[in-house]
Design a protein around this motif. Structure first.
Motif, PDB file in Angstrom:
ATOM      1  N   GLN A   1       0.837  -1.197   0.000  1.00 32.65           N
ATOM      2  CA  GLN A   1       0.000   0.000   0.000  1.00 32.65           C
ATOM      3  C   GLN A   1       0.875   1.251   0.000  1.00 32.65           C
ATOM      4  O   GLN A   1       1.924   1.281   0.649  1.00 32.65           O
ATOM      5  N   VAL A   2       0.429   2.224  -0.740  1.00 32.32           N
ATOM      6  CA  VAL A   2       1.126   3.514  -0.792  1.00 32.32           C
ATOM      7  C   VAL A   2       0.104   4.609  -0.522  1.00 32.32           C
ATOM      8  O   VAL A   2      -0.993   4.603  -1.091  1.00 32.32           O
ATOM      9  N   GLN A   3       0.461   5.534   0.352  1.00 30.27           N
ATOM     10  CA  GLN A   3      -0.406   6.664   0.642  1.00 30.27           C
ATOM     11  C   GLN A   3       0.215   7.925   0.020  1.00 30.27           C
ATOM     12  O   GLN A   3       1.422   8.139   0.112  1.00 30.27           O
ATOM     13  N   LEU A   4      -0.636   8.728  -0.604  1.00 31.72           N
ATOM     14  CA  LEU A   4      -0.168   9.907  -1.328  1.00 31.72           C
ATOM     15  C   LEU A   4      -0.984  11.123  -0.918  1.00 31.72           C
ATOM     16  O   LEU A   4      -2.220  11.060  -0.883  1.00 31.72           O
ATOM     17  N   VAL A   5      -0.302  12.214  -0.627  1.00 28.58           N
ATOM     18  CA  VAL A   5      -0.987  13.447  -0.230  1.00 28.58           C
ATOM     19  C   VAL A   5      -0.406  14.602  -1.026  1.00 28.58           C
ATOM     20  O   VAL A   5       0.779  14.925  -0.883  1.00 28.58           O
ATOM     21  N   GLU A   6      -1.253  15.233  -1.833  1.00 24.56           N
ATOM     22  CA  GLU A   6      -0.811  16.357  -2.660  1.00 24.56           C
ATOM     23  C   GLU A   6      -0.983  17.682  -1.932  1.00 24.56           C
ATOM     24  O   GLU A   6      -1.840  17.827  -1.053  1.00 24.56           O
ATOM     25  N   SER A   7      -0.183  18.653  -2.347  1.00 26.59           N
ATOM     26  CA  SER A   7      -0.308  20.014  -1.842  1.00 26.59           C
ATOM     27  C   SER A   7       0.295  20.972  -2.867  1.00 26.59           C
ATOM     28  O   SER A   7       0.947  20.534  -3.816  1.00 26.59           O
ATOM     29  N   GLY A   8       0.067  22.255  -2.661  1.00 25.88           N
ATOM     30  CA  GLY A   8       0.700  23.263  -3.505  1.00 25.88           C
ATOM     31  C   GLY A   8      -0.182  23.860  -4.572  1.00 25.88           C
ATOM     32  O   GLY A   8       0.238  24.780  -5.291  1.00 25.88           O
ATOM     33  N   GLY A   9      -1.407  23.374  -4.703  1.00 28.99           N
ATOM     34  CA  GLY A   9      -2.302  23.964  -5.683  1.00 28.99           C
ATOM     35  C   GLY A   9      -2.716  25.370  -5.289  1.00 28.99           C
ATOM     36  O   GLY A   9      -2.456  25.826  -4.172  1.00 28.99           O
ATOM     37  N   GLY A  10      -3.365  26.055  -6.201  1.00 22.80           N
ATOM     38  CA  GLY A  10      -3.820  27.406  -5.911  1.00 22.80           C
ATOM     39  C   GLY A  10      -4.311  28.097  -7.170  1.00 22.80           C
ATOM     40  O   GLY A  10      -4.501  27.453  -8.207  1.00 22.80           O
ATOM     41  N   SER A  11      -4.498  29.398  -7.056  1.00 25.52           N
ATOM     42  CA  SER A  11      -4.977  30.211  -8.169  1.00 25.52           C
ATOM     43  C   SER A  11      -3.866  31.142  -8.636  1.00 25.52           C
ATOM     44  O   SER A  11      -3.260  31.841  -7.817  1.00 25.52           O
ATOM     45  N   VAL A  12      -3.610  31.136  -9.927  1.00 19.42           N
ATOM     46  CA  VAL A  12      -2.587  32.002 -10.500  1.00 19.42           C
ATOM     47  C   VAL A  12      -3.104  32.585 -11.798  1.00 19.42           C
ATOM     48  O   VAL A  12      -4.062  32.069 -12.392  1.00 19.42           O
ATOM     49  N   GLN A  13      -2.456  33.645 -12.248  1.00 21.36           N
ATOM     50  CA  GLN A  13      -2.795  34.215 -13.546  1.00 21.36           C
ATOM     51  C   GLN A  13      -2.009  33.503 -14.645  1.00 21.36           C
ATOM     52  O   GLN A  13      -0.955  32.897 -14.385  1.00 21.36           O
ATOM     53  N   ALA A  14      -2.528  33.584 -15.846  1.00 18.62           N
ATOM     54  CA  ALA A  14      -1.854  32.992 -16.991  1.00 18.62           C
ATOM     55  C   ALA A  14      -0.419  33.504 -17.070  1.00 18.62           C
ATOM     56  O   ALA A  14      -0.163  34.692 -16.862  1.00 18.62           O
ATOM     57  N   GLY A  15       0.496  32.584 -17.363  1.00 19.82           N
ATOM     58  CA  GLY A  15       1.903  32.930 -17.413  1.00 19.82           C
ATOM     59  C   GLY A  15       2.628  32.699 -16.103  1.00 19.82           C
ATOM     60  O   GLY A  15       3.863  32.748 -16.056  1.00 19.82           O
ATOM     61  N   GLY A  16       1.873  32.461 -15.033  1.00 20.93           N
ATOM     62  CA  GLY A  16       2.464  32.253 -13.724  1.00 20.93           C
ATOM     63  C   GLY A  16       2.986  30.847 -13.526  1.00 20.93           C
ATOM     64  O   GLY A  16       2.953  30.015 -14.439  1.00 20.93           O
ATOM     65  N   SER A  17       3.454  30.597 -12.306  1.00 23.03           N
ATOM     66  CA  SER A  17       4.059  29.309 -11.969  1.00 23.03           C
ATOM     67  C   SER A  17       3.479  28.772 -10.667  1.00 23.03           C
ATOM     68  O   SER A  17       3.025  29.542  -9.809  1.00 23.03           O
TER      69      SER A  17
ATOM     70  N   LEU B   1      -5.757  12.422  -3.169  1.00 22.88           N
ATOM     71  CA  LEU B   1      -7.075  13.038  -3.292  1.00 22.88           C
ATOM     72  C   LEU B   1      -7.087  14.257  -4.202  1.00 22.88           C
ATOM     73  O   LEU B   1      -8.155  14.747  -4.560  1.00 22.88           O
ATOM     74  N   GLY B   2      -5.909  14.747  -4.535  1.00 23.68           N
ATOM     75  CA  GLY B   2      -5.831  15.841  -5.494  1.00 23.68           C
ATOM     76  C   GLY B   2      -5.647  17.208  -4.877  1.00 23.68           C
ATOM     77  O   GLY B   2      -5.921  17.438  -3.696  1.00 23.68           O
ATOM     78  N   THR B   3      -5.141  18.131  -5.709  1.00 24.41           N
ATOM     79  CA  THR B   3      -4.998  19.529  -5.328  1.00 24.41           C
ATOM     80  C   THR B   3      -5.428  20.381  -6.522  1.00 24.41           C
ATOM     81  O   THR B   3      -5.062  20.085  -7.660  1.00 24.41           O
ATOM     82  N   GLN B   4      -6.230  21.400  -6.262  1.00 22.62           N
ATOM     83  CA  GLN B   4      -6.830  22.180  -7.338  1.00 22.62           C
ATOM     84  C   GLN B   4      -5.869  23.254  -7.851  1.00 22.62           C
ATOM     85  O   GLN B   4      -5.259  23.987  -7.065  1.00 22.62           O
ATOM     86  N   VAL B   5      -5.767  23.342  -9.171  1.00 25.75           N
ATOM     87  CA  VAL B   5      -5.006  24.397  -9.835  1.00 25.75           C
ATOM     88  C   VAL B   5      -5.968  25.186 -10.710  1.00 25.75           C
ATOM     89  O   VAL B   5      -6.670  24.607 -11.548  1.00 25.75           O
ATOM     90  N   THR B   6      -6.012  26.492 -10.495  1.00 24.56           N
ATOM     91  CA  THR B   6      -6.876  27.361 -11.286  1.00 24.56           C
ATOM     92  C   THR B   6      -6.038  28.463 -11.909  1.00 24.56           C
ATOM     93  O   THR B   6      -5.332  29.185 -11.195  1.00 24.56           O
ATOM     94  N   VAL B   7      -6.107  28.561 -13.234  1.00 18.89           N
ATOM     95  CA  VAL B   7      -5.337  29.565 -13.958  1.00 18.89           C
ATOM     96  C   VAL B   7      -6.311  30.526 -14.637  1.00 18.89           C
ATOM     97  O   VAL B   7      -7.126  30.109 -15.457  1.00 18.89           O
ATOM     98  N   SER B   8      -6.212  31.785 -14.287  1.00 22.40           N
ATOM     99  CA  SER B   8      -7.114  32.786 -14.853  1.00 22.40           C
ATOM    100  C   SER B   8      -6.422  33.564 -15.973  1.00 22.40           C
ATOM    101  O   SER B   8      -5.212  33.766 -15.948  1.00 22.40           O
ATOM    102  N   SER B   9      -7.224  33.999 -16.919  1.00 24.37           N
ATOM    103  CA  SER B   9      -6.664  34.724 -18.068  1.00 24.37           C
ATOM    104  C   SER B   9      -6.563  36.211 -17.796  1.00 24.37           C
ATOM    105  O   SER B   9      -7.066  36.713 -16.812  1.00 24.37           O
TER     106      SER B   9
END
Length: 125
Positions: free
Chosen positions: A1-17, A117-125
């Motif tokens: 069994q392997v357990q995985l936990v994501e982090s670091g997602g967020g909202s950024v503008q286009a061209g960002g990192s 379970l995932g981490t959300q990434v939102t990129v706005s224009s």
């Protein structure tokens, strides 16, 4: 069994990192192939990148086009995805996954057994 936990997602503008992280625990030696996948609303989950934890061979989806870099910190069992030049179409839930066997060239999600379970990434224009 392997357990995985994501982090670091967020909202950024286009061209960002953004840098996504995935903390892995459990029987990671038995599942050395780790990858990042994403799923946008109304779309199928798709592979982004994968890496072998031992020799650090990497695999990338064509749409990455050199914008993303997958890497591993084996000492701490952490997986990363550095994303640059982000586009609105990169908006999705990003998932970390692990598997015993190498991925197919198309990075088929069905080939991976263990998932976070995932981490959300939102990129706005």
């Amino acid at each position: 069994q392997v357990q995985l936990v994501e982090s670091g997602g967020g909202s950024v503008q286009a061209g960002g990192s953004l840098r996504l992280s995935c903390a892995a625990s459990g029987d990671t030696y038995a599942s050395p192939y780790m990858g990042w996948f994403r799923q946008a609303p109304g779309k199928e989950r798709e592979g982004v990148a994968a890496i072998h934890a031992g020799d650090e061979r990497t695999f990338y989806a064509d749409f990455v086009e050199g914008r993303f870099t997958i890497s591993m910190d084996n000492a701490n069992n952490n997986l990363y995805l550095q994303m640059s030049s982000l586009k609105p179409e990169d908006t999705a839930m990003y998932y970390c996954a692990a598997n015993r066997y190498p991925p197919s060239p198309r990075l088929n999600p069905s080939e991976f057994i263990y998932w976070g379970l995932g981490t959300q990434v939102t990129v706005s224009s």
